[in-house]
Design a protein around this motif. Structure first.
Motif, short mmCIF file in Angstrom:
data_model
loop_
_atom_site.label_atom_id
_atom_site.label_comp_id
_atom_site.label_asym_id
_atom_site.label_seq_id
_atom_site.Cartn_x
_atom_site.Cartn_y
_atom_site.Cartn_z
N LEU A 199 0.85 -1.20 0.00
CA LEU A 199 0.00 0.00 0.00
C LEU A 199 0.88 1.24 0.00
O LEU A 199 1.93 1.26 0.64
CB LEU A 199 -0.87 0.04 1.26
CG LEU A 199 -1.69 -1.17 1.63
CD1 LEU A 199 -2.36 -0.93 2.98
CD2 LEU A 199 -2.72 -1.46 0.58
N LEU A 200 0.42 2.28 -0.68
CA LEU A 200 1.12 3.56 -0.68
C LEU A 200 0.08 4.66 -0.81
O LEU A 200 -0.73 4.64 -1.73
CB LEU A 200 2.12 3.64 -1.84
CG LEU A 200 2.96 4.89 -1.98
CD1 LEU A 200 3.76 5.18 -0.72
CD2 LEU A 200 3.87 4.79 -3.17
N VAL A 201 0.09 5.61 0.13
CA VAL A 201 -0.87 6.71 0.14
C VAL A 201 -0.09 8.02 0.13
O VAL A 201 0.84 8.20 0.93
CB VAL A 201 -1.80 6.66 1.37
CG1 VAL A 201 -2.77 7.84 1.38
CG2 VAL A 201 -2.57 5.34 1.40
N LEU A 259 1.61 7.25 4.10
CA LEU A 259 1.40 5.91 4.62
C LEU A 259 1.90 4.90 3.61
O LEU A 259 1.66 5.06 2.41
CB LEU A 259 -0.10 5.66 4.87
CG LEU A 259 -0.42 4.26 5.35
CD1 LEU A 259 -1.04 4.30 6.73
CD2 LEU A 259 -1.37 3.58 4.39
N TRP A 260 2.65 3.95 4.07
CA TRP A 260 3.08 2.86 3.20
C TRP A 260 3.15 1.60 4.04
O TRP A 260 3.40 1.65 5.23
CB TRP A 260 4.41 3.16 2.50
CG TRP A 260 5.51 3.56 3.42
CD1 TRP A 260 6.47 2.76 3.98
CD2 TRP A 260 5.79 4.89 3.89
NE1 TRP A 260 7.31 3.50 4.76
CE2 TRP A 260 6.93 4.81 4.73
CE3 TRP A 260 5.20 6.13 3.68
CZ2 TRP A 260 7.47 5.92 5.35
CZ3 TRP A 260 5.75 7.21 4.31
CH2 TRP A 260 6.87 7.10 5.13
N SER A 261 2.87 0.49 3.40
CA SER A 261 2.82 -0.77 4.13
C SER A 261 3.04 -1.93 3.17
O SER A 261 2.66 -1.88 2.00
CB SER A 261 1.44 -0.90 4.79
OG SER A 261 1.26 -2.18 5.35
N THR A 309 -8.68 0.56 1.51
CA THR A 309 -9.92 1.28 1.81
C THR A 309 -10.09 1.42 3.31
O THR A 309 -10.50 2.49 3.81
CB THR A 309 -11.13 0.52 1.21
OG1 THR A 309 -10.93 0.42 -0.20
CG2 THR A 309 -12.42 1.24 1.49
N ALA A 310 -9.76 0.38 4.07
CA ALA A 310 -9.84 0.45 5.53
C ALA A 310 -8.87 1.49 6.07
O ALA A 310 -9.19 2.23 7.02
CB ALA A 310 -9.55 -0.92 6.14
N GLU A 311 -7.69 1.60 5.48
CA GLU A 311 -6.72 2.60 5.93
C GLU A 311 -7.20 4.03 5.66
O GLU A 311 -6.94 4.94 6.42
CB GLU A 311 -5.36 2.38 5.25
CG GLU A 311 -4.62 1.16 5.68
CD GLU A 311 -4.12 1.23 7.11
OE1 GLU A 311 -4.00 2.34 7.67
OE2 GLU A 311 -3.85 0.17 7.68
#
Length: 161
Positions: free
Chosen positions: A122-124, A132-134, A157-159
Motif C-alpha cells: 500500500l502507498l498513500v 502511509l506505506w505498508s 480502503t480500511a486505511e
C-alpha cells in the motif's frame, strides 16, 4: 519510495553503513541533509533544528501573500468556534489545493512459496508526499489473483476510512 535518511551520532559508523548499503544497492549519497518533505534541517552545536519556514514561504508565494504581516496569533484568542456559526469561505478550493489524496495498492498473488499467501503493498500520498506505506502478508490464501487484489483494495480502503 526510494529516499532514505541515515542519521546518528557516530559519523564513522554512518559512513560504514553507507558503504555496506552501496554494495547491495545502487545508491547515491547526497551528503548532509538540508531539506526533506517540506522540512528544513539545520545543524547546530546541540544537534539538528527542524523548521518549515521555507515551506511556509512557498505557500505564501503560491497565494501571492509574500507581503502579509506576520502575527503571533492569527485570530483573536478569545474567539470560540462552533460548527454552525461560521460563514462559508468565498473560494474554498484555493485552500484545499495541497490536499490531493492518492492511494495505490498492489499484490503478489501467492508470492510466498511456503504457504502460498499473497503480500499486499500500500502507498498513500497527500499531495506529492507519501504519508502511509505498508507491505503485509495477507491472512488467508487467495485462490485467484482477483481475490488477492480485492483483499489489497479492502486493506487500503480500511486505511483511508
Amino acid at each position: 519510495m526510494d529516499d532514505i535518511i541515515i542519521t546518528g551520532n557516530d559519523p564513522p559508523q554512518i559512513s560504514h553503513l553507507i558503504t555496506v548499503l552501496s554494495h547491495a544497492f545502487d545508491l547515491k549519497d547526497l551528503g548532509a541533509l538540508s531539506y526533506f518533505f517540506g522540512v528544513q534541517i539545520v545543524p547546530t552545536q546541540f544537534g539538528l533544528t527542524l523548521c518549515q519556514s521555507k515551506y511556509a514561504s512557498d505557500i505564501l508565494h503560491r497565494f501571492h501573500m509574500e507581503n502579509a504581516k506576520p502575527t503571533k496569533t492569527p485570530s483573536c484568542s478569545s474567539t470560540r468556534l462552533t460548527p454552525y456559526t461560521s460563514s462559508s469561505l468565498p473560494n474554498p478550493s484555493k485552500y484545499k489545493s495541497p490536499l490531493t489524496l492518492s492511494a495505490f495498492s498492489n499484490v503478489d498473488w501467492a508470492g510466498d512459496p511456503s504457504d502460498r499467501k499473497s503480500t499486499t503493498g500500500l502507498l498513500v500520498f497527500l499531495g506529492s508526499n507519501p504519508v502511509l506505506w505498508s507491505s503485509k502478508k495477507q491472512s488467508t490464501v487467495s485462490h485467484s489473483s482477483t481475490k488477492a487484489e480485492y483483499c489489497a483494495l479492502a486493506s487500503i480502503t480500511a486505511e483511508l476510512s
